[in-house]
Design a protein around this motif. Sequence first.
Motif: not given
Length: 553
Positions: A329, A333, A349
């Motif tokens: 994750n 990002n 995501l």
Amino acid sequence: MNTYVKHHRDTKGFIKIKQTKVVFFILFSAFFYLISPDLSPADTNNQKNSLYNPQIKKDPEGFVIIKTKSAQDILEDGNYLYKLGHYENALIMFNKAYTEANDINLKRMAKTAEEITSLLLKAERIGPEKSQKIINQAQKIKQRQNSERISYLYNDAYRYFYAKDYTKSTQAFQDILLLDPHQKESKNYLETKIPQAIRNEKIAALNKEAIDLFNKQEYSGSANLFSEILELNPDHKEAKDYAQIKIPDLIKEQRIRDLYREAILGFSVENYDEAAKAFNEIIALDPGQIQAQEYIESKIPQILNKQKVQALYNEAIASFNNREYENANGIFNQILALDPQQINAREYLETKIPLALKEQKINNLYKEALDYFSQGDYIGAKELFQEIISLDPQQVKATYYLQQMLPPILNKSGAESLYTKAVIYFNSGEYVKALNLFNELLILQPEHPKARMYVENKIPYELSRQKEQERRIFIETEIERYLSKEETAPPKTTTGLPPKPTNKTGVIGYLYDLAFQYYQAGELEKSADFFNKILLVNPGEFIAQSYLNRIVR
């Protein structure tokens, strides 16, 4: 006999001499001995008897060496005998040299030497008293010869100078100064003109070589030669132009071209660090290089960004496949921060990672629920299975346990577990939790007497007692605040003040006063808080309830 001297006349009537340096040196030596100022035969009698064979006087032709020497060598032998005062033998040698010589200058030298020697021999024979006139005559001949020799040497010196044979020209001018040290022209040539001509010739040669290298695009070598020229002549305009303007510009252009080749090659083989280094050097040399700026500011950063995004994407996928969802994750990002258009990263995501985390959580809960179930903690297992269903109503296994496996077990053994846990909550004063468990137990066993007793009697009593205790504590706290006047109300005003009871005293009166003052000041939340406190002290306060209802609306 070998001939060392050849001659011919040129268009100007001068005699051009082609000879080796050795022959020239021999000629000069013979002439030097010939013009020596020592014309007196004095103090040579011992030398006459010891240094030369007397046989030469009787039979000079019988002297074997004469037949094997050149005219120049014979002239030197005569000059040597002349120096020793052997005038007769010297005359023989000079006459022989004159006969053998082919060069007109050599003939002239031998003839003059013969004339001078004859005069000196004559002076020697007639005695010193009557010889001075003859000696003077010899001196005049010698002076004339000296003047002719200087003139001859000047002709040679000038001819060699304009023929750019500066070595021979220098030698000729030096010979002139040996004959006459006061010759200013010779000094001028030796000290100024010849060095300047040599320098100019060297500059011309360097300039030609430098331009040739320049035309061959060998700029470094050309620049070095132009620098040498400027050391010889700092005002050389052409050398300045090449060394300070043309060559630096062309070297810079050549360097830029080389750097472009290096940079484009690095870019094409994906060696972007080397390409960027070369493009930066190009910009340092010429800030106006738009193409290099485009690569530095746009193309290379874009590709490096893509490479970094791809590397991060691979790392994120590896973490995802290893079920390291939190790490994946964070990396996804980072990818979106570098490239917001990365659809795959956004999909992970927004969809895949949440689903994977949810599935991971369900699997963990399911495993934990099974552990509870195997250990006999059916209530705990039930709670976990219910949590699983709340996350995913389609979880068949959890539904099966809740609907099929747990109800019969809970009816038999789970009720006691619920009862025990509820009693623990009750004894610890957590009456609400105990009430919930007892109600759940009554659902399983509606006739459970002890659970009903707790629900209908003990828990309500304890809750009421607990509430009364809280109320009492609250009232005591409010009384202490009233007595200490901790609460500071806003300033009182006389306009628009709502009616309030006038018969309330003590804590109730104090709370009413604060509630109305906050209400009048527009601070309705604090006003409502004090109206609630009034109701806690005395739930029957109708006025407080009315104002509270008005504030809520």
